[in-house]
Motif scaffolding. Structure first.
Motif, PDB file in Angstrom:
ATOM      1  N   ARG A  80       0.852  -1.190   0.000  1.00 56.01           N
ATOM      2  CA  ARG A  80       0.000   0.000   0.000  1.00 56.01           C
ATOM      3  C   ARG A  80       0.887   1.239   0.000  1.00 56.01           C
ATOM      4  N   PRO A  81       1.392   1.594  -1.171  1.00 58.68           N
ATOM      5  CA  PRO A  81       2.325   2.725  -1.248  1.00 58.68           C
ATOM      6  C   PRO A  81       1.611   4.067  -1.309  1.00 58.68           C
ATOM      7  N   ALA A  82       2.368   5.096  -0.985  1.00 60.58           N
ATOM      8  CA  ALA A  82       1.957   6.475  -1.209  1.00 60.58           C
ATOM      9  C   ALA A  82       1.970   6.756  -2.711  1.00 60.58           C
ATOM     10  N   LEU A  83       1.768   7.997  -3.089  1.00 60.27           N
ATOM     11  CA  LEU A  83       1.881   8.397  -4.496  1.00 60.27           C
ATOM     12  C   LEU A  83       3.270   8.025  -4.998  1.00 60.27           C
ATOM     13  N   ILE A  84       3.337   7.274  -6.092  1.00 57.91           N
ATOM     14  CA  ILE A  84       4.597   6.719  -6.592  1.00 57.91           C
ATOM     15  C   ILE A  84       5.087   7.547  -7.782  1.00 57.91           C
ATOM     16  N   VAL A  85       6.293   8.082  -7.690  1.00 61.37           N
ATOM     17  CA  VAL A  85       6.804   8.949  -8.757  1.00 61.37           C
ATOM     18  C   VAL A  85       8.263   8.650  -9.057  1.00 61.37           C
ATOM     19  N   GLN A  86       8.649   8.945 -10.282  1.00 65.09           N
ATOM     20  CA  GLN A  86      10.039   8.957 -10.722  1.00 65.09           C
ATOM     21  C   GLN A  86      10.131   9.910 -11.907  1.00 65.09           C
ATOM     22  N   ARG A  87      11.327  10.271 -12.268  1.00 69.26           N
ATOM     23  CA  ARG A  87      11.515  11.199 -13.389  1.00 69.26           C
ATOM     24  C   ARG A  87      10.895  10.651 -14.675  1.00 69.26           C
ATOM     25  N   ASP A  88      11.089   9.361 -14.944  1.00 64.96           N
ATOM     26  CA  ASP A  88      10.627   8.794 -16.207  1.00 64.96           C
ATOM     27  C   ASP A  88       9.104   8.705 -16.316  1.00 64.96           C
ATOM     28  N   SER A  89       8.393   8.969 -15.221  1.00 64.67           N
ATOM     29  CA  SER A  89       6.925   8.977 -15.306  1.00 64.67           C
ATOM     30  C   SER A  89       6.388  10.354 -15.677  1.00 64.67           C
ATOM     31  N   GLY A  90       7.281  11.319 -15.967  1.00 61.99           N
ATOM     32  CA  GLY A  90       6.863  12.688 -16.244  1.00 61.99           C
ATOM     33  C   GLY A  90       5.863  12.817 -17.378  1.00 61.99           C
ATOM     34  N   SER A  91       6.143  12.195 -18.521  1.00 59.35           N
ATOM     35  CA  SER A  91       5.229  12.298 -19.660  1.00 59.35           C
ATOM     36  C   SER A  91       3.882  11.656 -19.361  1.00 59.35           C
ATOM     37  N   ALA A  92       3.893  10.491 -18.701  1.00 60.42           N
ATOM     38  CA  ALA A  92       2.639   9.807 -18.382  1.00 60.42           C
ATOM     39  C   ALA A  92       1.786  10.646 -17.444  1.00 60.42           C
ATOM     40  N   LEU A  93       2.401  11.250 -16.436  1.00 59.95           N
ATOM     41  CA  LEU A  93       1.644  12.082 -15.503  1.00 59.95           C
ATOM     42  C   LEU A  93       1.058  13.298 -16.211  1.00 59.95           C
ATOM     43  N   LEU A  94       1.799  13.880 -17.117  1.00 57.08           N
ATOM     44  CA  LEU A  94       1.267  14.997 -17.900  1.00 57.08           C
ATOM     45  C   LEU A  94       0.063  14.559 -18.724  1.00 57.08           C
ATOM     46  N   ARG A  95       0.182  13.407 -19.367  1.00 52.86           N
ATOM     47  CA  ARG A  95      -0.892  12.922 -20.233  1.00 52.86           C
ATOM     48  C   ARG A  95      -2.143  12.629 -19.420  1.00 52.86           C
ATOM     49  N   TYR A  96      -1.967  12.089 -18.220  1.00 51.64           N
ATOM     50  CA  TYR A  96      -3.101  11.683 -17.416  1.00 51.64           C
ATOM     51  C   TYR A  96      -3.721  12.819 -16.618  1.00 51.64           C
ATOM     52  N   GLY A  97      -2.939  13.868 -16.293  1.00 54.19           N
ATOM     53  CA  GLY A  97      -3.444  14.856 -15.364  1.00 54.19           C
ATOM     54  C   GLY A  97      -3.408  16.307 -15.778  1.00 54.19           C
ATOM     55  N   VAL A  98      -2.824  16.614 -16.961  1.00 50.91           N
ATOM     56  CA  VAL A  98      -2.678  18.003 -17.383  1.00 50.91           C
ATOM     57  C   VAL A  98      -3.414  18.195 -18.710  1.00 50.91           C
ATOM     58  N   PRO A  99      -4.147  19.281 -18.877  1.00 54.80           N
ATOM     59  CA  PRO A  99      -4.845  19.510 -20.147  1.00 54.80           C
ATOM     60  C   PRO A  99      -3.893  19.391 -21.338  1.00 54.80           C
ATOM     61  N   PRO A 100      -4.340  18.800 -22.425  1.00 55.54           N
ATOM     62  CA  PRO A 100      -3.453  18.513 -23.558  1.00 55.54           C
ATOM     63  C   PRO A 100      -2.892  19.747 -24.240  1.00 55.54           C
ATOM     64  N   TYR A 101      -3.536  20.897 -24.043  1.00 63.58           N
ATOM     65  CA  TYR A 101      -3.067  22.118 -24.694  1.00 63.58           C
ATOM     66  C   TYR A 101      -2.032  22.860 -23.852  1.00 63.58           C
ATOM     67  N   VAL A 102      -1.651  22.308 -22.694  1.00 65.17           N
ATOM     68  CA  VAL A 102      -0.679  22.961 -21.815  1.00 65.17           C
ATOM     69  C   VAL A 102       0.710  22.398 -22.091  1.00 65.17           C
ATOM     70  N   PRO A 103       1.662  23.218 -22.548  1.00 56.83           N
ATOM     71  CA  PRO A 103       3.018  22.734 -22.797  1.00 56.83           C
ATOM     72  C   PRO A 103       3.696  22.326 -21.496  1.00 56.83           C
ATOM     73  N   ALA A 104       4.498  21.270 -21.566  1.00 55.94           N
ATOM     74  CA  ALA A 104       5.179  20.775 -20.374  1.00 55.94           C
ATOM     75  C   ALA A 104       6.099  21.823 -19.765  1.00 55.94           C
ATOM     76  N   ALA A 105       6.785  22.577 -20.604  1.00 58.90           N
ATOM     77  CA  ALA A 105       7.758  23.548 -20.115  1.00 58.90           C
ATOM     78  C   ALA A 105       7.123  24.639 -19.261  1.00 58.90           C
ATOM     79  N   LEU A 106       5.791  24.776 -19.355  1.00 60.05           N
ATOM     80  CA  LEU A 106       5.122  25.803 -18.563  1.00 60.05           C
ATOM     81  C   LEU A 106       5.299  25.572 -17.063  1.00 60.05           C
ATOM     82  N   LEU A 107       5.566  24.326 -16.680  1.00 64.00           N
ATOM     83  CA  LEU A 107       5.765  24.028 -15.264  1.00 64.00           C
ATOM     84  C   LEU A 107       6.948  24.789 -14.676  1.00 64.00           C
TER      85      LEU A 107
END
Length: 377
Positions: A191-218
């Motif tokens: 039963r882990p907490a929120l699981i993250v790593q650098r390589d999950s960056g694109s997947a997290l963007l795809r799943y949680g950020v509007p598609p019209y928002v550029p990644a670099a905006l972060l």
């Protein structure tokens, strides 16, 4: 060992393949190199079989597994799984879905019915050990203070998020199995907490950020409007993979909490983003997210906001005592890694962790296939 891993191409699966490929493959050993994959599913002294819907084309760490293409939400999946599991020493069940979030019935077939199929097939094939990836999201809302809860905390989830309800339902599947087969396939539940790593960056963007928002905006957010009371547990993916290997090697059973310190607060997120934190009450945040969700303007189910404010902080004493597990990456360091990975659209060669781009996401919308509702995200 012959180890079968469902969802082996995803966030945790990728880290687990890396962990199993370490030279020597001893739990707790420092990473001092990698064993080269033979392309036949052998990784060091283990034989690895990876199950996923879209197998990776190759390259590290995916070349270290033999791949079976199978959608756990598909028909007759239990019959298809049983011969794959035959002769396995352990099954690590990681497969889960986060999108298409508007197709809850598909996600339930994948997460709940898929878990039942894996458990039944493991029992039928005589697999002695099953490691199931549950979640902090299976827990009932935490105490009002910052007290950590151990594995005895109720697993009632929260009603407003399908992910939480389905994680709870998967736990009940395991309960049923253990009652019906006390001497059958033994089960460990992580039963882990929120699981993250650098390589999950694109997947997290795809799943949680509007598609019209550029990644670099972060990298250029001036403000972070979030309720000041936000506090969530977090853990690095590599540390979860290390815990899985320890469970496998020790044939451990029962539930284990996994989280790193310190808990992630709104102010910590703002500091990593170099943004100014602004108090926005959670009710307002939820309302805005809900309206945008219903209008299909953003892909994140607003129930995730409810979960973020409901999940308990985790007491990981059992994992420390029984597995010898201590996270190597602090939560603030893991947060910095994943935020950097999101800003850089970090990815791997796995279809599940593929690069995310604004043009590709907008093209999918133009085809009438937004990630929140298209059949195969």
């Amino acid at each position: 060992m012959r180890i079968v891993i469902t969802g082996a191409s995803g966030n945790v699966g990728t880290a687990l393949l890396r962990r199993l490929a370490r030279r020597g493959d001893t739990p707790g050993e420092k990473e001092n190199g990698s064993a080269a994959g033979n392309g036949d599913g052998s990784s060091g002294r283990h034989e690895i079989v990876g199950i996923c819907r879209r197998p990776p084309s190759g390259g590290p760490p995916y070349a270290d597994a033999r791949w079976v293409a199978l959608d756990l939400a598909g028909p007759a999946v239990e019959a298809a799984l049983t011969p794959v599991l035959d002769g396995a020493d352990a099954v690590v069940h990681l497969a889960w879905g986060f999108q298409p979030a508007h197709d809850i019935s598909y996600l339930a077939r994948l997460g709940v019915d898929g878990t039942r199929a894996v458990v039944n097939a493991a029992q039928a094939a005589g697999v002695p050990h099953l490691v199931h990836m549950s979640s902090v999201g299976a827990y009932s809302p935490g105490p009002d203070d910052d007290r950590r809860v151990d594995e005895s905390w109720p697993t009632g989830g929260i009603d407003s998020l399908a992910y939480s309800r389905q994680k709870v339902a998967a736990e009940r599947v395991l309960d049923e199995h253990e009652r019906a087969h006390p001497d059958g396939t033994a089960v460990a539940r992580l039963r882990p907490a929120l699981i993250v790593q650098r390589d999950s960056g694109s997947a997290l963007l795809r799943y949680g950020v509007p598609p019209y928002v550029p990644a670099a905006l972060l990298r250029h957010l001036p403000l972070l409007p979030v309720d000041r009371e936000l506090v969530v547990p977090l853990v690095h993916t590599s540390d979860v993979a290390d815990a899985i290997v320890r469970v496998l090697e020790q044939r451990a059973t029962g539930p284990f909490n996994l989280a790193a310190e310190p808990p992630v607060t709104r102010d910590l997120i703002a500091a990593v983003l170099h943004a100014w934190p602004v108090h926005l009450p959670r009710t307002v945040l939820h309302t805005v997210a809900d309206v945008a969700w219903r209008l299909r303007l953003q892909p994140l189910d607003p129930g995730w906001i409810d979960l973020a404010f409901a999940v308990p902080l985790l007491d990981c004493g059992r994992a420390r005592r029984e597995l010898g597990w201590t996270p190597a990456v602090t939560a603030d360091a893991a947060l910095a890694q994943v935020v950097g990975g999101m800003a850089d659209s970090a990815a791997t060669t796995s279809p599940a962790l593929r690069p995310r781009s604004v043009p590709a996401e907008l093209a999918a919308i133009a085809r009438g296939e937004p990630i929140t509702s298209r059949r195969l995200p």
